[in-house]
Design an enzyme around this catalytic site. Sequence first.
Site, PDB file in Angstrom:
ATOM      1  N   ASP A  10      45.028  42.824  31.466  1.00  0.00           N
ATOM      2  CA  ASP A  10      45.512  41.895  32.471  1.00  0.00           C
ATOM      3  C   ASP A  10      44.689  42.239  33.727  1.00  0.00           C
ATOM      4  O   ASP A  10      44.045  43.298  33.785  1.00  0.00           O
ATOM      5  CB  ASP A  10      47.013  42.138  32.689  1.00  0.00           C
ATOM      6  N   ASP A  12      45.595  41.190  37.589  1.00  0.00           N
ATOM      7  CA  ASP A  12      46.363  41.481  38.806  1.00  0.00           C
ATOM      8  C   ASP A  12      47.321  42.658  38.570  1.00  0.00           C
ATOM      9  O   ASP A  12      48.220  42.568  37.743  1.00  0.00           O
ATOM     10  CB  ASP A  12      47.202  40.245  39.204  1.00  0.00           C
TER      11      ASP A  12
HETATM   12  C1  BG6 Z   1      49.285  36.382  37.453  1.00  0.00           C
HETATM   13  C2  BG6 Z   1      50.102  37.018  38.534  1.00  0.00           C
HETATM   14  O1  BG6 Z   1      48.236  37.219  37.074  1.00  0.00           O
HETATM   15  O2  BG6 Z   1      48.740  35.141  37.888  1.00  0.00           O
HETATM   16  C3  BG6 Z   1      51.158  36.042  39.035  1.00  0.00           C
HETATM   17  O3  BG6 Z   1      50.713  38.191  38.022  1.00  0.00           O
HETATM   18  C4  BG6 Z   1      50.510  34.745  39.481  1.00  0.00           C
HETATM   19  O4  BG6 Z   1      51.868  36.624  40.087  1.00  0.00           O
HETATM   20  C5  BG6 Z   1      49.699  34.177  38.312  1.00  0.00           C
HETATM   21  O5  BG6 Z   1      51.488  33.798  39.896  1.00  0.00           O
HETATM   22  C6  BG6 Z   1      48.987  32.870  38.649  1.00  0.00           C
HETATM   23  O6  BG6 Z   1      47.936  33.128  39.559  1.00  0.00           O
HETATM   24  P1  BG6 Z   1      47.114  32.006  40.311  1.00  0.00           P
HETATM   25  O7  BG6 Z   1      45.989  32.794  40.953  1.00  0.00           O
HETATM   26  O8  BG6 Z   1      46.603  31.052  39.295  1.00  0.00           O
HETATM   27  O9  BG6 Z   1      48.018  31.379  41.292  1.00  0.00           O
HETATM   28 MG    MG Z   2      49.461  41.584  36.272  1.00  0.00          MG
END
Ligand code: BG6
Ligand code: MG
Length: 216
Positions: A10, A12
């Site tokens: 993953d 984030d």
């Molecule tokens: C995930 C995060 O990786 O991505 C979430 O953990 C986030 O918190 C999701 O909402 C969507 O991300 P993005 O950048 O497409 O808004």
């Molecule tokens: Mg994550």
Amino acid sequence: MILIKACIFDLDGVIVDTAHYHFLAWRRLAGELGFELTPNDNERLKGVSRMESLNILLQMGGVIASEQERERLANKKNGWFREYVEQMLPEQIYPGVKQLIGDMKANGLKVGLASSSKNAKRVIQLLHIESEFDAVVDGSMIVNAKPHPEIFLLAADLLEVAPEYCLVFEDAEAGVEAALRAGMKCVGVGNHRQLKNANKVVAKTAQFQLSDLTDL
Ligand code: BG6
Ligand code: MG
């Protein structure tokens, strides 16, 4: 003994602290809507898609919004998130992660990225790590977000490794569930209590060692 042939990360909160930027942006939105988002509540927003995160947030605050309004709020949050992200430097990758990925590859493992974020490709570009991955799946490539297993199954498919030989690294409860539902092993990154369903939990990604592969 299961032989792991591929590791799927993953992004984030596992490779870089962009999970914190998501939190700051959601908290700012909640503030504008008149309620507080605590770090504990934020756990429920982790791993799921942008619109699902927003829906959970609105529910927490008891806010009812039309689809058009939700679209506007999600774009606003994404704008703030992107402002944080664009200031990121390659050094912000978590310590030891590049080394861990290098060790995996040197030991013949394939390495993939599977992030629900539609900003994932931009983030790995800013970190200068795009070329480290044999396959990258982001939020724009899937229909069903975590905890649905689709994202990890697609990553395994692109890596050409059967799910049972894949090991996922995840910091979100929804992500751990998605990995297990995909029939993969999972290392939770973070808090033992929150990630209790993972096969192993480490406080930081780089605490995982290749020798740990044998006792999953
Ligand atoms: C995930 C995060 O990786 O991505 C979430 O953990 C986030 O918190 C999701 O909402 C969507 O991300 P993005 O950048 O497409 O808004
Ligand atoms: Mg994550």
